[in-house]
Design an enzyme around this catalytic site. Structure first.
Site, PDB file in Angstrom:
ATOM      1  N   GLY A 122       0.838  -1.192   0.000  1.00 40.78           N
ATOM      2  CA  GLY A 122       0.000   0.000   0.000  1.00 40.78           C
ATOM      3  C   GLY A 122       0.871   1.239   0.000  1.00 40.78           C
ATOM      4  O   GLY A 122       1.717   1.403   0.881  1.00 40.78           O
ATOM      5  N   ASN A 127     -12.717  -5.248   2.336  1.00 45.89           N
ATOM      6  CA  ASN A 127     -11.373  -5.349   2.900  1.00 45.89           C
ATOM      7  C   ASN A 127     -10.964  -6.796   3.141  1.00 45.89           C
ATOM      8  O   ASN A 127      -9.775  -7.125   3.117  1.00 45.89           O
ATOM      9  CB  ASN A 127     -11.271  -4.524   4.187  1.00 45.89           C
ATOM     10  CG  ASN A 127     -11.067  -3.043   3.897  1.00 45.89           C
ATOM     11  OD1 ASN A 127     -10.725  -2.662   2.774  1.00 45.89           O
ATOM     12  ND2 ASN A 127     -11.271  -2.198   4.884  1.00 45.89           N
ATOM     13  N   SER A 151      -4.316  -2.281   8.233  1.00 49.53           N
ATOM     14  CA  SER A 151      -5.627  -2.067   7.617  1.00 49.53           C
ATOM     15  C   SER A 151      -6.746  -2.127   8.659  1.00 49.53           C
ATOM     16  O   SER A 151      -6.737  -2.976   9.545  1.00 49.53           O
ATOM     17  CB  SER A 151      -5.875  -3.127   6.551  1.00 49.53           C
ATOM     18  OG  SER A 151      -4.773  -3.242   5.666  1.00 49.53           O
ATOM     19  N   HIS A 180      -8.890  -1.208  18.841  1.00 55.13           N
ATOM     20  CA  HIS A 180      -8.406   0.050  18.275  1.00 55.13           C
ATOM     21  C   HIS A 180      -9.635   0.756  17.707  1.00 55.13           C
ATOM     22  O   HIS A 180      -9.963   0.644  16.535  1.00 55.13           O
ATOM     23  CB  HIS A 180      -7.371  -0.225  17.180  1.00 55.13           C
ATOM     24  CG  HIS A 180      -6.879   1.016  16.493  1.00 55.13           C
ATOM     25  ND1 HIS A 180      -6.227   2.027  17.164  1.00 55.13           N
ATOM     26  CD2 HIS A 180      -6.937   1.408  15.190  1.00 55.13           C
ATOM     27  CE1 HIS A 180      -5.905   2.983  16.294  1.00 55.13           C
ATOM     28  NE2 HIS A 180      -6.335   2.627  15.103  1.00 55.13           N
TER      29      HIS A 180
END
Length: 307
Positions: free
Chosen positions: A8, A94, A118, A174
């Site tokens: 990425g 994703n 990600s 997170h």
């Protein structure tokens, strides 16, 4: 030569590649599906070698073969949630991206340690672990290093100390259910819970939880990448050098904190091959309840995956 690959070449990936090459402990390959982007950014970064003094090489590519033999692969690829998109739709897209990335990375670097960035990172780290079939020590995710860095910034400003004097402890998802642990967050060796009121600790915790959203609100059309890239680079350096440094990371749990078959942010030691040890803190009843509540959020996300 030792090699680290970054999958990425967006803001996080490219800034991470820059930070890694400036640390100068390995060659860096930056890969992206868009032709020209990783090549151009890598060329730009490489032209700072004379000024900054690094000797390793940085390469941009669209070909996974260039990543062959990587000791560490950092996965930043994925899309952000768009207006009108459900969480399930985001996860489905994703998941497909992660499936392709993990397969290609391990095809060329079967001994690599995977660092997942990600989002939603706890769920994507779990997915990468399941897809890879790797031991849990070799798959970790970015979480508490970044969240802890945000907490440390706000604590330092509140108390008038250097951010480096703060040893943050942030656990759980997170995301919105993240758990800041004031008893285990140290300021020059003293617990934060002894230095500020419970109300102030909650205020600081809420700002850390909303740290990413606060940045998005300012930027309007983007999200954080300077602090995330610095956090990932610190994790990669600890793994590469075998330092055994204690960091808060998204890790696969197997009985720690009474949790199994889930990825959650916890304090760990990072070293060669990834996760060396999960540190089990003596949580009190309230802290443990908050951690378990956060785990339920991640379990819900994992349940939405097509596994």
């Amino acid at each position: 030569m030792p090699k680290i690959s970054v999958i990425g070449a967006g803001n996080v990936g490219a800034t991470l590649a820059q930070r890694l090459i400036e640390k100068d402990f390995a060659d860096v390959v930056m890969l992206d599906v868009v032709e020209g982007i990783p090549q151009g950014k890598a060329l730009d970064i490489s032209q700072s070698a004379n000024v900054l003094g690094f000797s390793h090489t940085i390469t941009g590519s669209n070909d996974y073969a260039e990543t062959a033999g990587s000791e560490i692969v950092v996965i930043t690829a994925g899309i952000a949630r768009k207006p009108g998109m459900t969480r399930e739709e985001l996860l489905a897209i994703n998941q497909k991206i992660m499936t392709d990335v993990v397969s290609n990375c391990l095809k060329y670097s079967p001994e690599a340690t995977l660092v997942v960035v990600s989002n939603p990172v706890d769920t994507m780290t779990y997915l990468a672990w399941k897809l890879s079939g790797l031991p849990r020590k070799r798959v970790v995710g970015l979480s508490g290093v970044l969240d802890g860095g945000r907490l440390a910034t706000f604590v330092a400003r509140e108390l008038g100390v250097k951010p480096s004097a703060v040893t943050p402890c942030v656990m759980g998802e997170h995301g919105g259910s993240m758990v800041v642990m004031p008893r285990f967050t140290l300021v020059s060796g003293k617990p934060l819970s002894e230095l500020v009121s419970a109300e102030k600790a909650d205020e600081l915790a809420k700002r850390a939880v909303n740290g990413g959203a606060e940045i998005v609100a300012f930027l309007k059309t983007g999200s954080a990448f300077y602090a995330p890239s610095a956090s990932i680079a610190a994790m990669a350096e600890a793994i590469f050098t075998g330092s055994g440094k204690v960091m808060n990371c998204a890790a696969v749990l197997d009985g720690e904190y009474g949790l199994k078959n889930i990825v959650l942010g916890v304090p760990v030691k990072l070293g060669k091959g990834g996760l060396q040890e999960i540190i089990t803190l003596p949580l009190d009843g309230t802290e443990n309840a908050r951690l378990l509540a956060s785990a339920e959020v991640v379990k819900g996300q994992i349940a939405a995956l097509s596994l």
